[in-house]
Design an enzyme around this catalytic site. Structure first.
Site, PDB file in Angstrom:
ATOM      1  N   ASP A  32       0.572  -1.003   0.104  1.00 58.43           N
ATOM      2  CA  ASP A  32      -0.108   0.071  -0.210  1.00 58.43           C
ATOM      3  C   ASP A  32       0.625   0.943   0.037  1.00 58.43           C
ATOM      4  O   ASP A  32       2.202   1.150   1.013  1.00 58.43           O
ATOM      5  CB  ASP A  32      -0.516   0.095   1.249  1.00 58.43           C
ATOM      6  CG  ASP A  32      -1.860  -1.107   1.452  1.00 58.43           C
ATOM      7  OD1 ASP A  32      -2.434  -1.953   0.696  1.00 58.43           O
ATOM      8  OD2 ASP A  32      -2.519  -0.786   1.800  1.00 58.43           O
ATOM      9  N   HIS A 180       3.773  -1.495   3.594  1.00 60.64           N
ATOM     10  CA  HIS A 180       3.287  -0.680   2.512  1.00 60.64           C
ATOM     11  C   HIS A 180       4.937  -0.131   2.253  1.00 60.64           C
ATOM     12  O   HIS A 180       6.061  -0.690   2.562  1.00 60.64           O
ATOM     13  CB  HIS A 180       3.290   0.002   3.376  1.00 60.64           C
ATOM     14  CG  HIS A 180       1.878   0.057   3.668  1.00 60.64           C
ATOM     15  ND1 HIS A 180       1.925  -0.508   5.517  1.00 60.64           N
ATOM     16  CD2 HIS A 180       0.888   1.181   4.593  1.00 60.64           C
ATOM     17  CE1 HIS A 180       0.734  -0.655   5.733  1.00 60.64           C
ATOM     18  NE2 HIS A 180      -0.218   0.918   5.010  1.00 60.64           N
TER      19      HIS A 180
HETATM   20 ZN    ZN Z   1      -3.171   3.508   3.027  1.00 62.37          ZN
END
Ligand code: ZN
Length: 211
Positions: A32, A180
């Site tokens: 992400d 992430h």
């Molecule tokens: Zn996010």
């Protein structure tokens, strides 16, 4: 914060995707908040070493700022998902603002060379996992993807060793796992991602993108 999503959340929100229903040794990694020069390229190189495919939930504004990094993700054959244009928390925004920001991200993905929705509904992940029931209904033309395992790689108070061990323990066949590709997560990710991939490769797992 739990690493494994508690069982009642998928039960309360059955229209969202929490895990892939398979008994096969497959893991669905997701990244992400990219694309970001540095972290995203590190992830791409590491995935390549393990012949791993993943799904990248991109922030529209980052795609606009870093189109060449975005093109690398697409060229490597990974799946792309929408993560809103401004990383918008759903609980704090109206459904119409939320929908507009999501559509703006989708338009940016297309403008930057990704033909979304070719193989069906485009993928969407709500930033922070915060989405209201009205927003879920408004986004019924998307596959809304949550997760089975949250690695918490963004948490600087967590030792990388702890992040790795707890993420490994929480993962099972069909797990959708959140990492992430961000500057904030990078120090943890550099330690965790290669070791996580190495561990599950030895267990005979394959890493696939959502499809
Ligand atoms: Zn996010």
């Amino acid at each position: 914060m739990l690493f494994r999503t508690p069982f009642f959340l998928p039960w309360l929100y059955p229209s969202l995707i929490w895990r892939v229903n398979t008994a096969e040794r497959k893991i669905f990694l997701t990244f992400d908040d990219g694309p970001v020069p540095g972290p995203t390229e590190f992830v791409l190189e590491t995935l390549k070493k393990y012949n791993a495919k993943a799904t990248f939930f991109c922030i529209g504004d980052n795609v606009r700022k870093h189109p060449m990094v975005f093109k690398k993700v697409v060229a490597d054959g990974h799946a792309i998902g929408n993560h809103t244009f401004h990383h918008m928390p759903g609980w704090e925004n109206s459904t119409s603002d939320y929908l507009n920001d999501t559509q703006k991200c989708e338009a940016q993905l297309e403008e930057s060379g990704y033909k979304s929705g070719l193989a069906g509904k485009p993928y969407f992940r709500p930033p922070y996992g915060k989405i209201t029931r009205a927003q879920i209904r408004a986004l019924s033309n998307y596959n809304i993807v949550m997760w089975d395992v949250l690695t918490q790689d963004y948490d600087k108070s967590l030792l990388p060793e702890t992040c790795l061990n707890k993420s490994i323990k929480a993962t099972r066949a069909g797990s959708i796992v959140v990492f992430h590709d961000s500057v904030k997560a990078m120090p943890t990710l550099e330690y965790v991602l290669p070791r996580y991939l190495e561990y599950f490769k030895h267990q005979g797992y394959l890493f696939e993108s959502l499809q």
